[in-house]
Enzyme design. Structure first.
Site, PDB file in Angstrom:
ATOM      1  N   ALA A  21     -15.182 -36.767  63.231  1.00  0.00           N
ATOM      2  CA  ALA A  21     -16.331 -36.802  62.328  1.00  0.00           C
ATOM      3  C   ALA A  21     -16.705 -38.210  61.870  1.00  0.00           C
ATOM      4  O   ALA A  21     -17.875 -38.479  61.585  1.00  0.00           O
ATOM      5  CB  ALA A  21     -16.040 -35.913  61.121  1.00  0.00           C
ATOM      6  N   PHE A  32     -15.045 -34.588  56.997  1.00  0.00           N
ATOM      7  CA  PHE A  32     -14.412 -33.482  56.276  1.00  0.00           C
ATOM      8  C   PHE A  32     -13.480 -33.953  55.169  1.00  0.00           C
ATOM      9  O   PHE A  32     -13.501 -33.439  54.064  1.00  0.00           O
ATOM     10  CB  PHE A  32     -13.627 -32.593  57.271  1.00  0.00           C
ATOM     11  CG  PHE A  32     -14.518 -31.969  58.290  1.00  0.00           C
ATOM     12  CD1 PHE A  32     -15.171 -30.778  58.032  1.00  0.00           C
ATOM     13  CD2 PHE A  32     -14.739 -32.596  59.513  1.00  0.00           C
ATOM     14  CE1 PHE A  32     -16.029 -30.216  58.962  1.00  0.00           C
ATOM     15  CE2 PHE A  32     -15.591 -32.039  60.459  1.00  0.00           C
ATOM     16  CZ  PHE A  32     -16.238 -30.848  60.187  1.00  0.00           C
ATOM     17  N   ARG A  33     -12.644 -34.982  55.475  1.00  0.00           N
ATOM     18  CA  ARG A  33     -11.532 -35.286  54.581  1.00  0.00           C
ATOM     19  C   ARG A  33     -11.655 -36.581  53.779  1.00  0.00           C
ATOM     20  O   ARG A  33     -10.774 -36.894  52.994  1.00  0.00           O
ATOM     21  CB  ARG A  33     -10.215 -35.262  55.376  1.00  0.00           C
ATOM     22  CG  ARG A  33      -9.924 -33.862  55.886  1.00  0.00           C
ATOM     23  CD  ARG A  33      -8.722 -33.751  56.797  1.00  0.00           C
ATOM     24  NE  ARG A  33      -8.606 -32.375  57.264  1.00  0.00           N
ATOM     25  CZ  ARG A  33      -9.307 -31.866  58.292  1.00  0.00           C
ATOM     26  NH1 ARG A  33     -10.157 -32.634  58.970  1.00  0.00           N
ATOM     27  NH2 ARG A  33      -9.167 -30.600  58.638  1.00  0.00           N
ATOM     28  N   ILE A 104     -19.496 -31.445  66.638  1.00  0.00           N
ATOM     29  CA  ILE A 104     -20.311 -30.346  67.157  1.00  0.00           C
ATOM     30  C   ILE A 104     -21.789 -30.700  67.070  1.00  0.00           C
ATOM     31  O   ILE A 104     -22.651 -29.842  67.130  1.00  0.00           O
ATOM     32  CB  ILE A 104     -20.012 -29.048  66.362  1.00  0.00           C
ATOM     33  CG1 ILE A 104     -20.216 -29.255  64.846  1.00  0.00           C
ATOM     34  CG2 ILE A 104     -18.590 -28.576  66.621  1.00  0.00           C
ATOM     35  CD1 ILE A 104     -19.990 -28.000  64.001  1.00  0.00           C
ATOM     36  N   HIS A 120     -14.520 -28.677  69.981  1.00  0.00           N
ATOM     37  CA  HIS A 120     -14.829 -27.671  68.966  1.00  0.00           C
ATOM     38  C   HIS A 120     -16.214 -27.046  69.148  1.00  0.00           C
ATOM     39  O   HIS A 120     -16.755 -26.457  68.222  1.00  0.00           O
ATOM     40  CB  HIS A 120     -14.667 -28.277  67.565  1.00  0.00           C
ATOM     41  CG  HIS A 120     -13.237 -28.634  67.238  1.00  0.00           C
ATOM     42  ND1 HIS A 120     -12.865 -29.492  66.233  1.00  0.00           N
ATOM     43  CD2 HIS A 120     -12.074 -28.225  67.816  1.00  0.00           C
ATOM     44  CE1 HIS A 120     -11.548 -29.600  66.205  1.00  0.00           C
ATOM     45  NE2 HIS A 120     -11.037 -28.860  67.154  1.00  0.00           N
ATOM     46  N   CYS A 131     -24.287  -8.928  73.814  1.00  0.00           N
ATOM     47  CA  CYS A 131     -24.718  -9.004  75.217  1.00  0.00           C
ATOM     48  C   CYS A 131     -24.461 -10.374  75.844  1.00  0.00           C
ATOM     49  O   CYS A 131     -24.663 -10.564  77.033  1.00  0.00           O
ATOM     50  CB  CYS A 131     -26.196  -8.632  75.347  1.00  0.00           C
ATOM     51  SG  CYS A 131     -27.312  -9.907  74.716  1.00  0.00           S
ATOM     52  N   CYS A 149     -29.804 -11.094  67.847  1.00  0.00           N
ATOM     53  CA  CYS A 149     -30.269 -11.107  69.236  1.00  0.00           C
ATOM     54  C   CYS A 149     -31.372 -10.062  69.417  1.00  0.00           C
ATOM     55  O   CYS A 149     -31.473  -9.118  68.623  1.00  0.00           O
ATOM     56  CB  CYS A 149     -29.087 -10.759  70.133  1.00  0.00           C
ATOM     57  SG  CYS A 149     -29.475 -10.667  71.884  1.00  0.00           S
ATOM     58  N   SER A 190      -9.129 -38.239  61.486  1.00  0.00           N
ATOM     59  CA  SER A 190      -7.907 -38.324  60.682  1.00  0.00           C
ATOM     60  C   SER A 190      -6.684 -37.887  61.495  1.00  0.00           C
ATOM     61  O   SER A 190      -5.558 -38.084  61.076  1.00  0.00           O
ATOM     62  CB  SER A 190      -8.051 -37.442  59.440  1.00  0.00           C
ATOM     63  OG  SER A 190      -8.323 -36.112  59.828  1.00  0.00           O
ATOM     64  N   ILE A 230     -16.479 -47.749  62.430  1.00  0.00           N
ATOM     65  CA  ILE A 230     -16.558 -47.787  63.894  1.00  0.00           C
ATOM     66  C   ILE A 230     -17.878 -48.405  64.363  1.00  0.00           C
ATOM     67  O   ILE A 230     -17.928 -49.091  65.389  1.00  0.00           O
ATOM     68  CB  ILE A 230     -16.308 -46.382  64.499  1.00  0.00           C
ATOM     69  CG1 ILE A 230     -16.099 -46.477  66.002  1.00  0.00           C
ATOM     70  CG2 ILE A 230     -17.390 -45.392  64.119  1.00  0.00           C
ATOM     71  CD1 ILE A 230     -15.431 -45.272  66.601  1.00  0.00           C
TER      72      ILE A 230
HETATM   73  P1  OAD Z   1     -11.841 -35.943  59.176  1.00  0.00           P
HETATM   74  O1  OAD Z   1     -12.846 -35.857  58.066  1.00  0.00           O
HETATM   75  O2  OAD Z   1     -10.553 -35.248  58.987  1.00  0.00           O
HETATM   76  O3  OAD Z   1     -11.513 -37.451  59.490  1.00  0.00           O
HETATM   77  C1  OAD Z   1     -12.515 -38.411  59.659  1.00  0.00           C
HETATM   78  C2  OAD Z   1     -11.858 -39.769  59.632  1.00  0.00           C
HETATM   79  O4  OAD Z   1     -12.839 -40.728  59.958  1.00  0.00           O
HETATM   80  C3  OAD Z   1     -11.277 -40.149  58.274  1.00  0.00           C
HETATM   81  O5  OAD Z   1      -9.955 -40.599  58.466  1.00  0.00           O
HETATM   82  C4  OAD Z   1     -12.199 -41.272  57.776  1.00  0.00           C
HETATM   83  O6  OAD Z   1     -11.472 -42.297  57.111  1.00  0.00           O
HETATM   84  C5  OAD Z   1     -12.745 -41.818  59.069  1.00  0.00           C
HETATM   85  N1  OAD Z   1     -14.103 -42.355  58.982  1.00  0.00           N
HETATM   86  C6  OAD Z   1     -15.165 -41.896  58.286  1.00  0.00           C
HETATM   87  N2  OAD Z   1     -16.263 -42.630  58.539  1.00  0.00           N
HETATM   88  C7  OAD Z   1     -15.885 -43.593  59.397  1.00  0.00           C
HETATM   89  C8  OAD Z   1     -16.555 -44.666  60.036  1.00  0.00           C
HETATM   90  N3  OAD Z   1     -17.832 -44.899  59.834  1.00  0.00           N
HETATM   91  N4  OAD Z   1     -15.827 -45.464  60.874  1.00  0.00           N
HETATM   92  C9  OAD Z   1     -14.507 -45.243  61.086  1.00  0.00           C
HETATM   93  N5  OAD Z   1     -13.828 -44.251  60.508  1.00  0.00           N
HETATM   94  C10 OAD Z   1     -14.507 -43.430  59.688  1.00  0.00           C
HETATM   95  O7  OAD Z   1     -12.600 -35.459  60.500  1.00  0.00           O
HETATM   96  P2  OAD Z   1     -11.950 -35.031  61.902  1.00  0.00           P
HETATM   97  O8  OAD Z   1     -10.708 -35.773  62.170  1.00  0.00           O
HETATM   98  O9  OAD Z   1     -13.035 -35.067  62.895  1.00  0.00           O
HETATM   99  O10 OAD Z   1     -12.772 -28.782  62.818  1.00  0.00           O
HETATM  100  O11 OAD Z   1     -11.591 -33.532  61.583  1.00  0.00           O
HETATM  101  C11 OAD Z   1     -11.082 -32.724  62.603  1.00  0.00           C
HETATM  102  C12 OAD Z   1     -11.562 -31.312  62.457  1.00  0.00           C
HETATM  103  O12 OAD Z   1     -11.331 -30.848  61.127  1.00  0.00           O
HETATM  104  C13 OAD Z   1     -13.051 -31.118  62.637  1.00  0.00           C
HETATM  105  O13 OAD Z   1     -13.440 -31.073  63.991  1.00  0.00           O
HETATM  106  C14 OAD Z   1     -13.291 -29.815  61.967  1.00  0.00           C
HETATM  107  C15 OAD Z   1     -12.437 -29.989  60.734  1.00  0.00           C
HETATM  108  O14 OAD Z   1     -11.902 -28.824  60.230  1.00  0.00           O
HETATM  109  C16 OAD Z   1     -13.323 -27.570  62.840  1.00  0.00           C
HETATM  110  O15 OAD Z   1     -14.280 -27.305  62.145  1.00  0.00           O
HETATM  111  C17 OAD Z   1     -12.702 -26.637  63.816  1.00  0.00           C
END
Ligand code: OAD
Length: 238
Positions: A21, A32-33, A104, A120, A131, A149, A190, A230
């Site tokens: 994300a 998310f986190r 996504i 995901h 269907c 649908c 993360s 990033i």
């Molecule tokens: P997280 O929100 O867990 O982690 C995003 C990470 O990106 C964090 O560690 C932030 O510090 C970092 N971050 C944010 N903005 C940034 C930027 N501009 N440059 C560099 N780093 C940055 O998101 P994911 O790891 O993608 O799943 O979370 C994994 C999954 O948890 C998601 O796909 C989703 C969620 O539940 C489902 O919905 C199935």
């Protein structure tokens, strides 16, 4: 640091990118986190976001699921940012073999990336649970209540909800690409959600690069761990 990353990229033509994300926050989509991420935002529902985006919640409370989903998970106006474009360019240059993403949002494809492995799923694909007919996002985004649908069945987004398995084919392709990569760049994730995070362990090379605003539990394995945005990193090196 940037010079070292530049050199790693220059010397390889078998790079794979694994992202999350954080790659899309600079496109205006919350992660998310982080402190301002979805899971830390107060919501009006009695359940947590993690509960709402689960399979059992979808089956039991489909209408509330969709209300939350359309408000928080779907960003049809979002545009790719410099990180998405840089990755597409590296692929075009023949250096990058695959983008493996937990996102996504379709932004890698919009930036021009061709080999995108969506662990995901995607909000842009939706299917009827009765269907199997597929619907693009534009056909369901304006639905009143639960999208239905033409056969009367309930339409479900083709995204992996909690409690659901990943697509086998996508997983196998991602695993193969990463295990054969010369360089693995992991960015904006993360690395706490499994099995996606375990893909880092499929990498067998010694040029693991991590680009993340915060630290991750995989930092000690990296040849290079850059704690920065990033978009900024890619704008420095491309
Ligand atoms: P997280 O929100 O867990 O982690 C995003 C990470 O990106 C964090 O560690 C932030 O510090 C970092 N971050 C944010 N903005 C940034 C930027 N501009 N440059 C560099 N780093 C940055 O998101 P994911 O790891 O993608 O799943 O979370 C994994 C999954 O948890 C998601 O796909 C989703 C969620 O539940 C489902 O919905 C199935």
């Amino acid at each position: 640091m940037y010079d070292e990353l530049k050199e790693i990229i220059e010397q390889s033509n078998n790079i794979v990118f694994l992202g999350g994300a954080g790659v899309s926050t600079e496109s205006g989509i919350p992660d998310f986190r982080s402190a301002d991420g979805l899971y830390n935002t107060k919501i009006k529902y009695g359940s947590s976001p993690e509960e709402i985006i689960s399979h059992s919640y979808f089956m039991r409370h489909t209408e509330t699921f969709y209300e939350y989903y359309f408000e928080n998970m779907v960003y049809p106006e979002a545009k790719p940012n410099i990180a998405h474009f840089a990755l597409a360019k590296l692929e075009e240059m023949g250096k990058l073999k695959a983008v493996v993403t937990q996102n996504i949002d379709n932004l890698h494809q919009l930036a021009g990336s061709k080999n995108v492995l969506e662990l995901h799923g995607s909000v842009y694909r939706n299917y009827c649970m009765e269907c199997g007919k597929f619907y693009p996002l534009k056909d369901i985004i304006d639905s009143e209540g639960v999208p239905k649908c033409e056969c009367g069945g309930t339409i479900k987004p083709d995204v992996v909800l909690y409690e659901e398995p990943l697509d086998n084919d996508v997983w196998n392709k991602a695993y193969k690409a990463i295990s054969e990569a010369d360089v693995l760049i992991v960015g904006g994730t993360s690395l706490v959600v499994y099995p996606a995070a375990s893909l880092v362990s499929a990498y067998r090379g010694n040029k693991l690069v991590l680009i993340n605003k915060g630290e991750t539990t995989y930092d000690h394995l990296a040849k290079l761990a850059i704690h920065d945005s990033i978009g900024r990193v890619f704008s420095e090196i491309m």
